[in-house]
Enzyme design. Structure first.
Site, short mmCIF file in Angstrom:
data_model
loop_
_atom_site.label_atom_id
_atom_site.label_comp_id
_atom_site.label_asym_id
_atom_site.label_seq_id
_atom_site.Cartn_x
_atom_site.Cartn_y
_atom_site.Cartn_z
N ASN A 10 0.86 -1.17 0.00
CA ASN A 10 0.00 0.00 0.00
C ASN A 10 0.90 1.23 0.00
O ASN A 10 1.49 1.56 1.02
CB ASN A 10 -0.90 -0.04 1.25
CG ASN A 10 -1.75 1.21 1.39
OD1 ASN A 10 -1.80 2.04 0.49
ND2 ASN A 10 -2.42 1.35 2.53
N TRP A 11 0.99 1.86 -1.15
CA TRP A 11 1.91 3.00 -1.28
C TRP A 11 1.31 4.31 -0.79
O TRP A 11 1.95 5.35 -0.87
CB TRP A 11 2.38 3.12 -2.75
CG TRP A 11 3.34 2.03 -3.15
CD1 TRP A 11 3.86 1.06 -2.33
CD2 TRP A 11 3.90 1.80 -4.44
NE1 TRP A 11 4.71 0.25 -3.04
CE2 TRP A 11 4.75 0.68 -4.35
CE3 TRP A 11 3.77 2.43 -5.68
CZ2 TRP A 11 5.47 0.19 -5.44
CZ3 TRP A 11 4.47 1.94 -6.77
CH2 TRP A 11 5.32 0.84 -6.65
N HIS A 96 -9.91 0.98 4.78
CA HIS A 96 -8.62 1.24 5.45
C HIS A 96 -8.85 2.24 6.59
O HIS A 96 -9.62 3.18 6.45
CB HIS A 96 -7.60 1.79 4.45
CG HIS A 96 -6.21 1.79 5.01
ND1 HIS A 96 -5.78 2.72 5.92
CD2 HIS A 96 -5.17 0.94 4.81
CE1 HIS A 96 -4.51 2.45 6.25
NE2 HIS A 96 -4.13 1.37 5.59
N GLY A 174 1.85 2.18 10.72
CA GLY A 174 2.79 3.29 10.59
C GLY A 174 3.45 3.69 11.89
O GLY A 174 4.08 4.74 11.97
N GLY A 235 2.65 -1.24 4.34
CA GLY A 235 2.74 0.18 4.01
C GLY A 235 4.19 0.59 3.83
O GLY A 235 4.79 0.38 2.78
N GLY A 236 4.78 1.13 4.89
CA GLY A 236 6.14 1.70 4.83
C GLY A 236 7.16 0.80 4.15
O GLY A 236 7.91 1.25 3.27
P1 PGA Z 1 2.44 0.16 7.65
O1 PGA Z 1 1.02 0.41 6.91
O2 PGA Z 1 3.00 -1.13 7.13
O3 PGA Z 1 3.27 1.36 7.28
O4 PGA Z 1 2.15 0.08 9.11
C1 PGA Z 1 0.13 -0.66 6.68
C2 PGA Z 1 -1.13 -0.16 6.04
O5 PGA Z 1 -1.55 0.97 6.33
O6 PGA Z 1 -1.75 -0.86 5.23
#
Ligand code: PGA
Length: 254
Positions: A10-11, A96, A174, A235-236
């Protein structure tokens, strides 16, 4: 039943179209030989065309992060599911926590988007997860099952093979704070039990469940070895091609 692992990046609102295309090409090359896994990327809507053309003919699937509840009309700023599908998107994110929190997305709208995407032939990744306060109050399972109920109540059993569910505890997104494999597995088992009760055991056994929330190259193998965790929504770490590929590799060997 063997479920094919599913790793998605997920960018969010990162990168220009050119940067997104470069990263997508890099990831496509790294995962080119991997066939026993689904790998999908969710660039920003503005970068979807560039990423689609950069990955054409590769094993990568591309998704859109947000779709509207109808296919066209007076919806300024929204993304049409029909257009996303016709461009070549296969997946979409829905529910989300960033959309729920920042844009006041309700369960009702989540359910409508889910159905609009399914009706268009897009495959949903439905995100659910509790807040820190809800976890501390001991209501994580009830919150997650409530979100599932309200999102999936109008989905027919024959549409369920198209649905992936991502358990993403809000406190882990995050933040660098990951759920332990036991915390994640407990909720995944509860999601699978809910699916069994609602749709029957064969649909429950076939539905892919992802964990999301600070997944990285170091913690992926432990999380993905839990019996009910079939993949990750990343995400990250999905912005780093080496880290993301390490997560895909961990999924294959789990
Ligand atoms: P993260 O994000 O890996 O940066 O915690 C995951 C997401 O929001 O899908």
């Amino acid at each position: 039943m063997g479920r094919l692992p599913f790793i998605a990046g997920n960018w969010k609102m990162h990168m220009t179209p050119a940067e997104s295309a470069t990263l997508a090409e890099d990831i496509a090359e790294r995962v080119a030989g991997f066939h026993q896994v689904t790998v999908a990327l969710f660039p920003t809507a503005l970068s979807v065309p560039a990423v689609l053309s950069a990955t054409r003919g590769t094993t990568l699937a591309i998704g859109i992060q947000e779709i509207e509840v109808v296919s066209q009309g007076a919806y300024t700023g929204s993304n049409s599911p029909t257009t996303a599908r016709s461009m070549g998107c296969e997946y979409f994110l829905v529910g989300h926590s960033e959309r729920r929190l920042r844009y006041c997305e309700t369960d009702d709208r989540v359910a409508q988007r889910l159905r609009a995407g399914l009706d268009t032939g897009l495959l949903p990744v439905l995100c659910v997860g509790e807040s820190l306060a809800e976890r501390k109050a001991g209501t994580a399972e009830a919150v997650v099952c409530g979100q599932l109920q309200r999102a999936l109540h109008a989905v027919a059993p024959d549409q369920m093979p198209s649905v992936t569910i991502a358990y993403e505890p809000v406190w882990a997104i995050g933040t660098g704070e990951t759920a332990t494999p036991k915390q994640a597995q407990d909720i995944h088992a509860c999601i699978r039990a809910w699916l069994t009760e609602t749709f029957g055991s064969s649909i429950a056994a076939a539905t892919r469940l992802q964990y999301g929330g600070s997944v990285n190259a170091a913690n992926a193998a432990d999380l993905l070895s839990a019996p009910d965790i079939d993949g990750a929504l990343v995400g990250g770490a999905s912005l780093n091609p080496a880290a993301f590929t390490a997560i895909v590799t961990a999924a294959i060997s789990a």
